[in-house]
Structures are given as C-alpha cells and as structure tokens.
Design a protein around this motif. Structure first.
Motif: not given
Length: 282
Positions: A256-282
C-alpha cells in the motif's frame, strides 16, 4: 553490431541509448516529442563530457562517435529493420499496451522485444503480441551507463534462443544478465520498493528526516545511496505507479503506497527530474 530501437527518451531510455551506442550498436531513439528527443541528446552530451572530465581509470568516450550511432526520431517506421527493441515508456499499462501493439505491426517477425519494466508482468506484455517467444524482460538499473548488470526476466513463453540472444547482446555492452522468473516486481523492485515505501512512512511519521534515513542506510549498511535518494533518482511518480501495480497484482497490504508519496506526486514533486522531491536539485 546490432540494429536496436530504443522506445522512450526519458532518463532511462536516454541512458540505454547512450550505453549501447558507446559500444558501437546502431540506435534509433524514438519518442513522441522532438523536444524530448533534443533534451535526450543534450543529456547524453552532458553525461559523456562529465565522464571524460572525472574519469581517471576508464578510457575517455568519443562523443561524436556516440552521437553518430544514434538517430533521434519520432517515426516508428524507422524500426522496420530493428533486430532488438528496448522499450522504456512509463509504468502505465494503457501506454505500454498501445506501444506494443504498434511495435508488433511495424517490426519484422524475428525482432526481439526487450521490456524495460520494473513491475509489469512480461507474460502480460507478450500476450498482446504475435511473438510471445521473443518477448523478454530487461530491467536496467539507473544510471544505465554505469551499472554492470541487468535483471533479465523470462516470461512464460520466452524461448531459450531469445534468452541467449539477449544475454549475448547485454554482454556486448559490458552487462551481466541475471535471469529470474516472471512475477510482478520480479526480485529488485519487489524488495526495493518496500524499502522506499517504508522509508517514506518513517518521514511521514516524523521518526527521522530524509537525510537521516538515508545516512543510516549509507553509513550503517554501507549502501551507496539511501532509499529516499534512490526514489528521487527513479522518480516518485514512477515509484507510486510501481507500488500501485504491486498492490493490484498481489492484493497484499504491504505494498500500500505511503500517503506522503502520493501527496508529493500530486504536488509535482517527482524528484530529480522535477528539481525537487525529498531533496532539492535546483
């Protein structure tokens, strides 16, 4: 050298195209967008220039030779003479289904389909083609140009000839083929996604910060990357899609997917490819 069609010019497909071109194979890199293809070309240039700048023990890579081996195109008819197809589209069945039905009509009958998937059943993919014995899973690990092995998955109908041909192809680019059987998630993602998902729960429950979660894995277990850094690298949207496939496939609450992961994806926080996920890449 083989003629290879690489479908999808995202992070994974770009890495696959680069690796095989470096070893002299002729590549047709296919995507639906010229803009995406141009970004893929730019990424390959950056990858090779960075490699040549920091590499001390490995021989430098000839950038021009690599680029000459890759044709960037949106035209599927370019794949008529391909001997192998390596597919890297998103982990969404409706997209994969459409791609394979198209490939099956375009490619010659003896062309082998290599499914670069992290979770979707190889037997399921093969079932929508007219070449079930020539469909095999090849789960490349990111970043593809740097990894020395590939999780190779035998579908129900995959022939021994197909397995041998793909093993030889992978060996030709310096990759060992580790053969496993076909159930969703296989070995790597069936285990690794549990780690990433539970790590997200640890952050959600305020047990630890992302930095400290990853430090424990790197300093205590001596992993090269922590689970949340890995999730950012893969793409949190891809992680969520994969967890959904695993949950649907096994009907097991551990996926079962962690709600935090789904919330981050809904917010457009995909990780490296979007510039921000659990960490900042910008």
């Amino acid at each position: 050298m083989s003629k290879i069609g690489v479908i999808g010019a995202g992070i994974m497909g770009t890495g696959v195209a680069q690796r095989f071109a470096q070893f002299g194979h002729n590549i047709k890199l296919i995507d639906i967008s010229e803009e995406v293809l141009e970004k893929a070309r730019e990424q390959i240039v950056r990858n090779i220039r960075f490699h040549n700048m920091v590499s001390k023990n490995d021989a430098s890579i000839d950038l021009n030779n690599v680029l000459e081996k890759i044709k960037f195109t949106v035209d599927y008819s370019e794949l008529e003479d391909a001997e192998f197809i390596i597919e890297n589209v998103p982990e969404i069945w409706s997209i994969k289904e459409k791609v394979y039905k198209k490939l099956d009509t375009v490619c010659k009958k003896d062309c082998i389909f290599m499914v670069n998937t992290s979770c979707i059943s190889i037997t399921k993919v093969a079932s929508i083609t007219t070449r079930r014995d020539k469909v095999i899973g090849t789960h490349f690990m990111n970043p593809v140009p740097m990894k020395k092995a590939t999780e190779t998955i035998k579908g129900y109908h995959t022939s021994s000839e197909t397995i041998k041909a793909v093993e030889n192809l992978l060996n030709s680019v310096g990759k060992e083929s580790i053969l496993v059987n076909d159930l969703p998630g296989f070995v790597s993602n069936r285990v690794s996604h549990l780690l990433m998902n539970e790590a997200a729960y640890v952050v959600q429950d305020n047990v630890a910060s992302p930095e400290d979660v990853d430090l424990i894995f790197k300093k205590c277990f001596e992993h090269k990357m922590g689970p949340l850094e890995t999730a950012d690298l893969i793409g949190l949207d891809t992680v969520v899609n994969s967890l959904d496939i695993l949950y649907e496939s096994y009907q097991d609450p551990k996926f079962r997917c962690c709600p935090l992961l789904r919330k981050m994806v809904d917010a457009g926080l995909f990780g490296r490819k979007s510039g921000k996920g659990f960490y900042d890449y910008i």
